[in-house]
Write an enzyme that holds these catalytic residues in place. Structure first.
Site, PDB file in Angstrom:
ATOM      1  N   GLY A  15       0.832  -1.207   0.000  1.00  0.00           N
ATOM      2  CA  GLY A  15       0.000   0.000   0.000  1.00  0.00           C
ATOM      3  C   GLY A  15       0.864   1.254   0.000  1.00  0.00           C
ATOM      4  O   GLY A  15       1.845   1.323   0.729  1.00  0.00           O
ATOM      5  N   ARG A  76       1.247  -5.113  -5.780  1.00  0.00           N
ATOM      6  CA  ARG A  76       1.316  -6.319  -4.956  1.00  0.00           C
ATOM      7  C   ARG A  76       1.681  -7.440  -5.914  1.00  0.00           C
ATOM      8  O   ARG A  76       1.121  -7.539  -6.997  1.00  0.00           O
ATOM      9  CB  ARG A  76      -0.016  -6.559  -4.251  1.00  0.00           C
ATOM     10  CG  ARG A  76      -0.276  -5.437  -3.232  1.00  0.00           C
ATOM     11  CD  ARG A  76      -1.278  -5.836  -2.172  1.00  0.00           C
ATOM     12  NE  ARG A  76      -1.108  -5.027  -0.980  1.00  0.00           N
ATOM     13  CZ  ARG A  76      -1.755  -3.873  -0.736  1.00  0.00           C
ATOM     14  NH1 ARG A  76      -2.629  -3.411  -1.604  1.00  0.00           N
ATOM     15  NH2 ARG A  76      -1.556  -3.218   0.384  1.00  0.00           N
ATOM     16  N   ASP A 107       4.815  -4.590   6.341  1.00  0.00           N
ATOM     17  CA  ASP A 107       5.396  -5.853   6.804  1.00  0.00           C
ATOM     18  C   ASP A 107       5.546  -6.889   5.685  1.00  0.00           C
ATOM     19  O   ASP A 107       6.511  -7.656   5.672  1.00  0.00           O
ATOM     20  CB  ASP A 107       4.637  -6.416   8.011  1.00  0.00           C
ATOM     21  CG  ASP A 107       3.169  -6.658   7.731  1.00  0.00           C
ATOM     22  OD1 ASP A 107       2.659  -6.135   6.718  1.00  0.00           O
ATOM     23  OD2 ASP A 107       2.517  -7.366   8.521  1.00  0.00           O
ATOM     24  N   THR A 129       3.780   3.177   5.340  1.00  0.00           N
ATOM     25  CA  THR A 129       2.422   2.677   5.562  1.00  0.00           C
ATOM     26  C   THR A 129       1.691   3.629   6.493  1.00  0.00           C
ATOM     27  O   THR A 129       2.238   4.010   7.528  1.00  0.00           O
ATOM     28  CB  THR A 129       2.435   1.231   6.131  1.00  0.00           C
ATOM     29  OG1 THR A 129       1.117   0.914   6.607  1.00  0.00           O
ATOM     30  CG2 THR A 129       3.400   1.060   7.294  1.00  0.00           C
ATOM     31  N   ASP A 131      -0.851   3.162   8.351  1.00  0.00           N
ATOM     32  CA  ASP A 131      -1.535   2.575   9.512  1.00  0.00           C
ATOM     33  C   ASP A 131      -0.736   2.607  10.818  1.00  0.00           C
ATOM     34  O   ASP A 131      -1.281   2.334  11.880  1.00  0.00           O
ATOM     35  CB  ASP A 131      -1.908   1.110   9.228  1.00  0.00           C
ATOM     36  CG  ASP A 131      -2.980   0.983   8.166  1.00  0.00           C
ATOM     37  OD1 ASP A 131      -3.501   2.021   7.733  1.00  0.00           O
ATOM     38  OD2 ASP A 131      -3.295  -0.158   7.773  1.00  0.00           O
ATOM     39  N   ASP A 133       1.313   0.404  11.755  1.00  0.00           N
ATOM     40  CA  ASP A 133       1.094  -0.949  12.274  1.00  0.00           C
ATOM     41  C   ASP A 133       2.368  -1.789  12.315  1.00  0.00           C
ATOM     42  O   ASP A 133       2.311  -3.016  12.241  1.00  0.00           O
ATOM     43  CB  ASP A 133       0.005  -1.660  11.439  1.00  0.00           C
ATOM     44  CG  ASP A 133       0.373  -1.728   9.967  1.00  0.00           C
ATOM     45  OD1 ASP A 133       1.367  -1.092   9.553  1.00  0.00           O
ATOM     46  OD2 ASP A 133      -0.340  -2.412   9.217  1.00  0.00           O
ATOM     47  N   ARG A 175      -6.245  -1.302   9.008  1.00  0.00           N
ATOM     48  CA  ARG A 175      -6.766  -2.671   8.923  1.00  0.00           C
ATOM     49  C   ARG A 175      -6.558  -3.437  10.222  1.00  0.00           C
ATOM     50  O   ARG A 175      -7.422  -4.141  10.702  1.00  0.00           O
ATOM     51  CB  ARG A 175      -6.077  -3.420   7.777  1.00  0.00           C
ATOM     52  CG  ARG A 175      -6.989  -3.750   6.653  1.00  0.00           C
ATOM     53  CD  ARG A 175      -6.275  -4.531   5.590  1.00  0.00           C
ATOM     54  NE  ARG A 175      -4.990  -3.947   5.232  1.00  0.00           N
ATOM     55  CZ  ARG A 175      -4.029  -4.573   4.557  1.00  0.00           C
ATOM     56  NH1 ARG A 175      -4.205  -5.808   4.171  1.00  0.00           N
ATOM     57  NH2 ARG A 175      -2.898  -3.976   4.257  1.00  0.00           N
TER      58      ARG A 175
HETATM   59  P1  ADP Z   1       2.677  -4.227   2.731  1.00  0.00           P
HETATM   60  O1  ADP Z   1       4.127  -4.217   2.409  1.00  0.00           O
HETATM   61  O2  ADP Z   1       2.070  -2.863   2.663  1.00  0.00           O
HETATM   62  O3  ADP Z   1       2.394  -4.977   4.026  1.00  0.00           O
HETATM   63  P2  ADP Z   1       1.750  -6.551   1.203  1.00  0.00           P
HETATM   64  O4  ADP Z   1       1.478  -7.382   2.407  1.00  0.00           O
HETATM   65  O5  ADP Z   1       0.772  -6.579   0.096  1.00  0.00           O
HETATM   66  O6  ADP Z   1       1.921  -4.983   1.578  1.00  0.00           O
HETATM   67  O7  ADP Z   1       3.189  -6.958   0.653  1.00  0.00           O
HETATM   68  C1  ADP Z   1       3.768  -6.298  -0.445  1.00  0.00           C
HETATM   69  C2  ADP Z   1       4.503  -7.263  -1.312  1.00  0.00           C
HETATM   70  O8  ADP Z   1       5.580  -7.847  -0.582  1.00  0.00           O
HETATM   71  C3  ADP Z   1       3.687  -8.458  -1.806  1.00  0.00           C
HETATM   72  O9  ADP Z   1       2.885  -8.163  -2.912  1.00  0.00           O
HETATM   73  C4  ADP Z   1       4.785  -9.438  -2.161  1.00  0.00           C
HETATM   74  O10 ADP Z   1       5.359  -9.121  -3.415  1.00  0.00           O
HETATM   75  C5  ADP Z   1       5.808  -9.174  -1.057  1.00  0.00           C
HETATM   76  N1  ADP Z   1       5.602 -10.142   0.041  1.00  0.00           N
HETATM   77  C6  ADP Z   1       4.614 -10.157   0.956  1.00  0.00           C
HETATM   78  N2  ADP Z   1       4.701 -11.220   1.776  1.00  0.00           N
HETATM   79  C7  ADP Z   1       5.775 -11.920   1.346  1.00  0.00           C
HETATM   80  C8  ADP Z   1       6.411 -13.145   1.747  1.00  0.00           C
HETATM   81  N3  ADP Z   1       5.936 -13.864   2.769  1.00  0.00           N
HETATM   82  N4  ADP Z   1       7.504 -13.534   1.068  1.00  0.00           N
HETATM   83  C9  ADP Z   1       7.983 -12.813   0.025  1.00  0.00           C
HETATM   84  N5  ADP Z   1       7.429 -11.670  -0.404  1.00  0.00           N
HETATM   85  C10 ADP Z   1       6.352 -11.222   0.231  1.00  0.00           C
END
Ligand code: ADP
Length: 355
Positions: A15, A76, A107, A129, A131, A133, A175
């Protein structure tokens, strides 16, 4: 022997958040100052897989700090979570001589950064981010701007509520964290704030509102954190009207809160974080996230940060704490307890002074 960095990559993922551009600028300028080339990776990890790269100069980033969103775009990318996707990303790094990466996001983005780091591509995470969080850091890039945006919207709603003797229930993003809700609720003088961290006393709100209306108060603001679900927040608006007789409207600013010109606090935290990220990366450190702890900018092990988040959310799995010392575990527990206490204390203040 210490690794020599000639070129590093920077990406934004997950995000988006206001202030991400300040991190990009800071990383770019700090690296170039140290004689290291910078390449922007477009669209997060998918850009790494698909070789969507753009060399960055100081000129490219000179004017971006006042822009919301991210000039490197965000995405994503599920493919990156697979070993095949990961290997494609590593191949891109090798092909274009990318010696390390600064990954800006939440995260999920840090999980990806860890996966790359342990496969030989040193990565540093920087929070981006709204949030707030990420338990390891007191604040995240984007959080301050988001709060100020909600404040501006809430003030406008207050004006029209006052004119028409109404209540407005505002559902704000978060969230898994009620930070934006509780802080803006306090700032807006909301009569009630509902967050997932503290049990919400609906009956007390109705009673207080009826009494205030009986005493002649015209406008009311109630702030609800997204994490409680749309059924809860929309339902609350209906119930308030039914239970108190005060005409009540519901509003969900949603992604409006993710955009806009970053505040000074966000820009400067972003700038300091980007600078620190380059410093530690070139110093041979990786697999850390740049955090703000008691006003100091410090690198914290990503694994520690992710497990701390799980502890805070009561989602620890068997074995999660095995690699940490007793001292670290005690520190984690203390941080979680402090965060939880903050919500309990704030809830009390909001309820005491909100009207
Ligand atoms: P945020 O970083 O805001 O928490 P996401 O959870 O959508 O957003 O994660 C962003 C991107 O990071 C994902 O689309 C993916 O490419 C990568 N990612 C998320 N989780 C994992 C994971 N367990 N292992 C490897 N890459 C990950």
């Amino acid at each position: 022997m210490k690794k020599v960095f000639r070129k590093i990559g920077v990406l934004t993922s997950g995000g988006d958040a206001p202030g991400m551009n300040s991190v990009i600028k800071s990383v770019t300028c700090a690296a170039i100052e140290k004689g290291v080339e910078v390449v922007g990776i477009l669209g997060g990890y998918s850009g790494l897989i698909n070789e969507r790269l753009r060399p960055l100069t100081k000129n490219d980033v000179a004017g971006i700090v006042s822009l919301g969103g991210t000039v490197l775009y965000s995405d994503r990318c599920d493919e990156f979570k697979t070993e095949e996707g990961m290997q494609k990303a590593i191949a891109t790094c090798k092909k274009y001589n990318i010696d390390g990466i600064v990954a800006i996001g939440g995260d999920g983005t840090f999980r990806g950064a860890t996966d790359l780091s342990i496969r030989g591509i040193p990565c540093i995470g920087v929070s981006g981010t709204i949030d707030n969080d990420i338990t390891a850091t007191d604040v995240t890039v984007g959080y301050d701007t988001a709060m100020n945006t909600v404040l501006a919207l809430g003030d406008r709603l207050r004006d029209t509520c006052e004119s028409h003797a109404r209540c407005n229930v505002i559902e704000v993003m978060g969230r898994h964290a009620g930070y934006i809700a509780i802080e803006t609720g306090l700032a807006l003088g909301a009569i009630g704030v509902a967050v997932q961290e503290v049990p919400f006393d609906k009956e007390a709100l109705f009673k207080k509102m009826k009494a205030s209306r009986d005493a002649g108060q015209r406008s009311f603001i109630v702030v609800v954190a997204e994490g409680l679900g749309s059924e809860f927040s929309e339902g609350l608006a209906k119930e308030i009207e039914e239970e108190t007789g005060v005409e009540t409207r519901f509003v969900r600013p949603a992604h409006i809160v993710r955009g806009g010109i970053p505040t000074l606090a966000d820009r400067n935290f972003a700038a300091k974080s980007g600078y620190k990220a380059v410093e530690v990366l070139l110093d041979g450190i990786s697999d850390v996230v740049i955090c703000s702890r008691h006003d100091e900018i410090v690198p914290i092990d990503i694994k520690y940060a992710l497990i701390l988040d799980r502890m805070y959310k009561n989602k620890l799995k068997d074995g999660d704490l095995d690699s940490f010392s007793n001292e670290q575990i005690e520190e984690m527990k203390k941080i979680c307890a402090e965060r939880k206490k903050y919500f309990t204390d704030m809830y009390e203040v909001v309820n005491a002074i909100g009207c």
